[in-house]
Design a protein around this motif. Structure first.
Motif, mmCIF file in Angstrom:
data_model
loop_
_atom_site.group_PDB
_atom_site.id
_atom_site.type_symbol
_atom_site.label_atom_id
_atom_site.label_comp_id
_atom_site.label_asym_id
_atom_site.label_seq_id
_atom_site.Cartn_x
_atom_site.Cartn_y
_atom_site.Cartn_z
ATOM 1 N N ALA A 111 0.817 -1.222 0.000
ATOM 2 C CA ALA A 111 0.000 0.000 0.000
ATOM 3 C C ALA A 111 0.841 1.259 0.000
ATOM 4 C CB ALA A 111 -0.935 -0.001 1.204
ATOM 5 N N TYR A 112 2.074 1.175 0.523
ATOM 6 C CA TYR A 112 2.915 2.361 0.651
ATOM 7 C C TYR A 112 3.824 2.580 -0.564
ATOM 8 C CZ TYR A 112 1.456 1.521 5.480
ATOM 9 O OH TYR A 112 0.720 1.285 6.613
ATOM 10 N N ALA A 113 3.736 1.720 -1.562
ATOM 11 C CA ALA A 113 4.556 1.886 -2.766
ATOM 12 C C ALA A 113 4.070 3.077 -3.575
ATOM 13 C CB ALA A 113 4.518 0.617 -3.606
ATOM 14 N N GLN A 114 4.974 3.629 -4.370
ATOM 15 C CA GLN A 114 4.664 4.846 -5.118
ATOM 16 C C GLN A 114 3.453 4.687 -6.026
ATOM 17 O OE1 GLN A 114 7.738 6.092 -7.814
ATOM 18 N NE2 GLN A 114 6.729 8.025 -8.349
ATOM 19 N N GLU A 115 3.284 3.504 -6.634
ATOM 20 C CA GLU A 115 2.187 3.320 -7.570
ATOM 21 C C GLU A 115 0.835 3.161 -6.880
ATOM 22 O OE1 GLU A 115 4.132 -0.787 -6.970
ATOM 23 O OE2 GLU A 115 4.742 1.314 -7.132
ATOM 24 N N ASN A 116 0.844 3.020 -5.539
ATOM 25 C CA ASN A 116 -0.401 2.800 -4.803
ATOM 26 C C ASN A 116 -0.770 3.943 -3.858
ATOM 27 O OD1 ASN A 116 -0.546 0.181 -5.956
ATOM 28 N ND2 ASN A 116 0.846 -0.588 -4.384
ATOM 29 N N GLU A 117 0.189 4.689 -3.389
ATOM 30 C CA GLU A 117 -0.048 5.771 -2.435
ATOM 31 C C GLU A 117 0.234 7.112 -3.100
ATOM 32 O OE1 GLU A 117 1.085 6.051 2.099
ATOM 33 O OE2 GLU A 117 2.739 6.857 0.902
ATOM 34 N N HIS A 118 -0.773 7.974 -3.138
ATOM 35 C CA HIS A 118 -0.665 9.244 -3.851
ATOM 36 C C HIS A 118 -1.063 10.382 -2.911
ATOM 37 C CE1 HIS A 118 -0.861 6.478 -7.317
ATOM 38 N NE2 HIS A 118 -1.908 5.955 -6.689
ATOM 39 N N VAL A 119 -0.194 11.366 -2.763
ATOM 40 C CA VAL A 119 -0.515 12.519 -1.923
ATOM 41 C C VAL A 119 -1.348 13.491 -2.756
ATOM 42 C CG1 VAL A 119 0.392 14.411 -0.535
ATOM 43 C CG2 VAL A 119 1.603 12.219 -0.588
ATOM 44 N N GLU A 145 5.526 21.436 5.308
ATOM 45 C CA GLU A 145 5.312 20.456 6.378
ATOM 46 C C GLU A 145 6.200 20.709 7.597
ATOM 47 O OE1 GLU A 145 3.722 16.425 4.879
ATOM 48 O OE2 GLU A 145 5.363 16.889 3.512
ATOM 49 N N GLU A 146 6.522 21.982 7.817
ATOM 50 C CA GLU A 146 7.248 22.373 9.020
ATOM 51 C C GLU A 146 6.282 22.638 10.181
ATOM 52 O OE1 GLU A 146 9.542 25.792 7.951
ATOM 53 O OE2 GLU A 146 10.748 24.727 6.454
ATOM 54 N N TYR A 147 5.042 22.922 9.870
ATOM 55 C CA TYR A 147 4.041 23.290 10.867
ATOM 56 C C TYR A 147 3.455 22.039 11.514
ATOM 57 C CZ TYR A 147 -0.175 25.619 12.697
ATOM 58 O OH TYR A 147 -1.178 26.103 13.490
ATOM 59 N N PRO A 148 3.390 21.976 12.843
ATOM 60 C CA PRO A 148 2.917 20.754 13.504
ATOM 61 C C PRO A 148 1.466 20.388 13.217
ATOM 62 C CG PRO A 148 4.113 22.158 15.052
ATOM 63 C CD PRO A 148 3.884 22.972 13.818
ATOM 64 N N LEU A 149 0.612 21.389 12.961
ATOM 65 C CA LEU A 149 -0.801 21.101 12.727
ATOM 66 C C LEU A 149 -1.080 21.001 11.229
ATOM 67 C CD1 LEU A 149 -2.563 23.271 15.455
ATOM 68 C CD2 LEU A 149 -1.945 20.848 15.507
ATOM 69 N N ALA A 150 -0.324 20.154 10.573
ATOM 70 C CA ALA A 150 -0.487 19.895 9.142
ATOM 71 C C ALA A 150 -0.491 18.392 8.919
ATOM 72 C CB ALA A 150 0.644 20.549 8.342
ATOM 73 N N ARG A 151 -1.192 17.969 7.891
ATOM 74 C CA ARG A 151 -1.194 16.542 7.559
ATOM 75 C C ARG A 151 -1.390 16.379 6.055
ATOM 76 N NH1 ARG A 151 -7.139 14.117 9.373
ATOM 77 N NH2 ARG A 151 -8.402 15.733 8.387
ATOM 78 N N ARG A 152 -1.069 15.205 5.571
ATOM 79 C CA ARG A 152 -1.253 14.873 4.169
ATOM 80 C C ARG A 152 -2.621 14.211 3.963
ATOM 81 N NH1 ARG A 152 4.683 12.281 2.429
ATOM 82 N NH2 ARG A 152 5.907 14.145 2.967
ATOM 83 N N LEU A 153 -3.202 14.487 2.797
ATOM 84 C CA LEU A 153 -4.414 13.803 2.361
ATOM 85 C C LEU A 153 -4.035 12.876 1.212
ATOM 86 C CD1 LEU A 153 -6.919 16.813 2.317
ATOM 87 C CD2 LEU A 153 -6.392 15.259 4.204
ATOM 88 N N PHE A 154 -4.518 11.636 1.261
ATOM 89 C CA PHE A 154 -4.057 10.606 0.332
ATOM 90 C C PHE A 154 -5.182 10.054 -0.531
ATOM 91 C CE2 PHE A 154 -1.216 10.426 3.993
ATOM 92 C CZ PHE A 154 0.040 10.252 3.441
ATOM 93 N N LEU A 155 -4.784 9.607 -1.719
ATOM 94 C CA LEU A 155 -5.593 8.705 -2.533
ATOM 95 C C LEU A 155 -4.814 7.404 -2.661
ATOM 96 C CD1 LEU A 155 -6.819 11.058 -5.417
ATOM 97 C CD2 LEU A 155 -8.013 10.466 -3.292
ATOM 98 N N TYR A 156 -5.516 6.276 -2.490
ATOM 99 C CA TYR A 156 -4.878 4.962 -2.596
ATOM 100 C C TYR A 156 -5.501 4.176 -3.744
ATOM 101 C CZ TYR A 156 -2.356 5.565 1.783
ATOM 102 O OH TYR A 156 -1.500 6.018 2.754
ATOM 103 N N THR A 157 -4.664 3.412 -4.437
ATOM 104 C CA THR A 157 -5.116 2.550 -5.523
ATOM 105 C C THR A 157 -4.366 1.233 -5.445
ATOM 106 O OG1 THR A 157 -3.419 3.407 -7.050
ATOM 107 C CG2 THR A 157 -5.568 4.514 -7.062
ATOM 108 N N ALA A 158 -4.851 0.279 -6.205
ATOM 109 C CA ALA A 158 -4.103 -0.977 -6.397
ATOM 110 C C ALA A 158 -3.388 -0.859 -7.729
ATOM 111 C CB ALA A 158 -5.049 -2.165 -6.377
ATOM 112 N N GLY A 159 -2.292 -0.111 -7.740
ATOM 113 C CA GLY A 159 -1.608 0.203 -8.992
ATOM 114 C C GLY A 159 -2.442 1.165 -9.820
ATOM 115 N N THR A 160 -2.269 1.116 -11.129
ATOM 116 C CA THR A 160 -3.087 1.948 -12.010
ATOM 117 C C THR A 160 -4.512 1.386 -12.032
ATOM 118 O OG1 THR A 160 -1.178 2.449 -13.415
ATOM 119 C CG2 THR A 160 -3.359 2.816 -14.361
#
Length: 542
Positions: A200-208, A339-354
């Motif tokens: 799930a954490y591979a580049q082709e599956n995890e997208h910021v 991402e220097e600010y403590p009250l920040a987070r990433r939003l993700f889209l996940y896929t099973a590859g393309t």
């Protein structure tokens, strides 16, 4: 298929006004006219959509007027026209559903409430010249149909029941794209490994997709300028109830919060309360509207609230976030983007590859594109577009580093004079950007946001207007070990970024690669998370 499947007037309207509701600066400063099926007409200064309803804020009303979407027949149409949609003749209208691709997008309500629907709409308009048709279902569910002329291109089962449903939807084959307002948990990644045999954490599956940040606001006259995350958590949990206990006046603290369904509350809970195992105080005043919260907290001498970044400064003042090592971070878009600010987070889209469905793949590609960044910003999230640190803020940061070069490092660390002079000189003619490349945990490999940003930076640097501008790749390290060892590590990090840029046809002369070892930390070095933020490569552009 009955014609009203595609032409349910209320559901079409609900989706059509997403774009109007997204931008407070555009749709909500002018009066918007709503026409209702009973013939009445209401002018709203601003409005929101929630749970299949419109919340209309009208002059003089203390709270919004609520109307079911089914009662609204048109917006900003003069004169009002509530004639029912005409019946279509046989063999006309969109193609049958069975002829269109069908797939799901499931997950985070933070992403799914407005951001992802607006990205889907923008994609549809760009690809087919028409807004999608939307059919409202159960709460947090809708069916979105992409149409091209009279043909239905795709039907999207859109569900935003929370980040915890993203991996489940992918694993069960019900979703092609999973939305998550946090990185997937290890057990969720394990589920995808077991069912789909993917990392799930591979580049082709995890997208910021975007970044999310919030500010803690108070009355402008409040003498308290900064708090630690622990103090903020204890305040909102009701454990600290008087401002005198955090250096302020002898005044009761009054809590202002967003409602439980708000993405802003989700962010606050995730970043402040959950790490401290705290619950929000039941005494906190709850608001569905950001504007009303801002107005209340800003006017209340004892008030404190949390809010999205665009609302900072509107009759309020944002508190800085203090840390144990002496570093202070302010609630700015630059600090969130970098991402220097403590009250920040990433939003993700996940896929099973393309994604296997072409339309799902196209939507994903568009959502991550440069064209999507203004839409992300319009939705009050922080986009990934390259941005420069404001000049005064950069001057203040550079002066702080030069005046207190060991701040955040500990008293046992020393800074050689030569790199400190080089830093000061560079700060006079180079600009820091939000491009701060970071690395996977316990690895020399760039993380997935960094890999996406490599391509974004390459496009920026090779654009005709920027191709002759000098830029520097400046490596940094955490404070474990001595200066020389970290100087080498930081240089190698900058070199790894340079190699990837070269693969994107960017020329990177050796003189463009610099190292500043453990100088200028952006977080405390007392835990893994802080060290990870300091192990970075910054991009400075002339």
């Amino acid at each position: 298929m009955t014609p009203n499947y595609f032409f349910v007037r209320a559901s079409v309207l609900a989706f059509a006004v997403y774009a109007m509701a997204l931008s407070p600066g555009a749709a909500q400063t002018a009066k918007t006219i709503f026409c209702f099926t009973d013939g009445t007409k209401v002018g709203a200064e601003r409005f929101e959509t929630k749970d299949g309803k419109f919340l209309l804020y009208v002059p003089g009303a203390a709270s919004p007027l609520e109307y079911p979407a089914t009662k609204v027949c048109s917006v900003n149409v003069d004169p009002c026209n509530c004639v029912p949609a005409p019946q279509l003749p046989p063999n006309s209208g969109p193609a049958p559903i069975s002829a269109a691709a069908q797939f799901g997008i499931h997950g985070s309500n933070t992403i799914g409430e407005r951001l992802m629907p607006s990205l889907i709409e923008a994609y549809a308009r760009k690809a087919y010249g028409a807004a999608p048709v939307t059919k409202l279902g159960k709460p947090e569910e809708m069916e979105i149909t992409l149409v091209n002329g009279s043909a239905a291109k795709a039907v999207i089962d859109f569900q935003s029941h929370g980040s915890g449903t993203a991996a489940k939807g992918l694993a069960e084959g019900k979703a092609q794209i999973g939305m998550a307002s946090r990185q997937l948990k290890q057990q969720e990644a394990d589920l995808l490994k077991q069912t789909l045999n993917i990392d799930a954490y591979a580049q082709e599956n995890e997208h910021v997709l975007a970044l999310d940040g919030l500010a803690v606001i108070v009355n402008p006259q409040n003498p308290v300028r900064k708090l630690t995350l622990e103090q903020i958590g204890r305040v909102f949990a009701g454990q600290i109830t008087n401002w005198r206990d955090v250096g302020g006046a002898d005044l009761p603290i009054v809590l202002y919060r967003r409602d439980d369904k708000s993405g802003t509350f989700d962010t606050f809970k995730s970043l402040v309360l959950d790490p401290l195992n705290l619950k929000i105080s039941p005494e906190a005043k709850k608001f569905e509207s950001s504007e009303l919260l801002v107005e209340g907290a800003g006017k209340d001498p004892g008030g404190i609230g949390f809010i999205a970044l665009p609302y900072v400064g509107k009759g309020n003042r944002a508190l800085d976030i203090d840390s144990a090592c002496g570093l202070t971070s302010s609630a700015t878009r630059f600090a969130v983007k970098s991402e220097e600010y403590p009250l920040a987070r990433r939003l993700f889209l996940y896929t099973a590859g393309t994604p296997s469905v072409a339309e799902a793949s196209n939507i994903l590609r568009f959502a991550l594109s440069d064209d999507a960044q203004p839409i992300i910003a319009d939705n009050e999230f922080v986009s990934l577009a390259i941005e420069f640190q404001p000049p005064q803020a950069q001057q203040d940061w550079a002066k702080s580093v030069q005046d207190k070069p060991t701040l955040g490092l500990g008293t046992d660390k020393t800074i050689p004079s030569t790199p400190l002079r080089g830093f000061a000189q560079a700060m006079t003619h180079m600009r820091r950007t939000t491009m701060e490349f970071r690395f996977r945990h316990a690895s020399a490999d760039l993380d997935n946001r960094a890999l996406q940003d490599i391509e974004r930076l390459a496009r920026y640097l090779t654009a005709p207007e920027n191709s002759r501008r000098k830029f520097l790749l400046v490596g940094f390290a955490d404070s474990d070990g001595g200066w020389a060892t970290n100087d080498d590590l930081a240089a190698r990090r900058a070199e790894s970024v340079a190699r990837l840029l070269v693969q994107q046809n960017v020329s990177v002369p050796r003189a463009n690669i610099k190292s500043l070892s453990y100088l200028a930390p952006v977080a405390c070095n007392d835990d893994d998370a802080g060290k990870a933020k300091n192990r970075r490569v910054e991009v400075w552009i002339e």
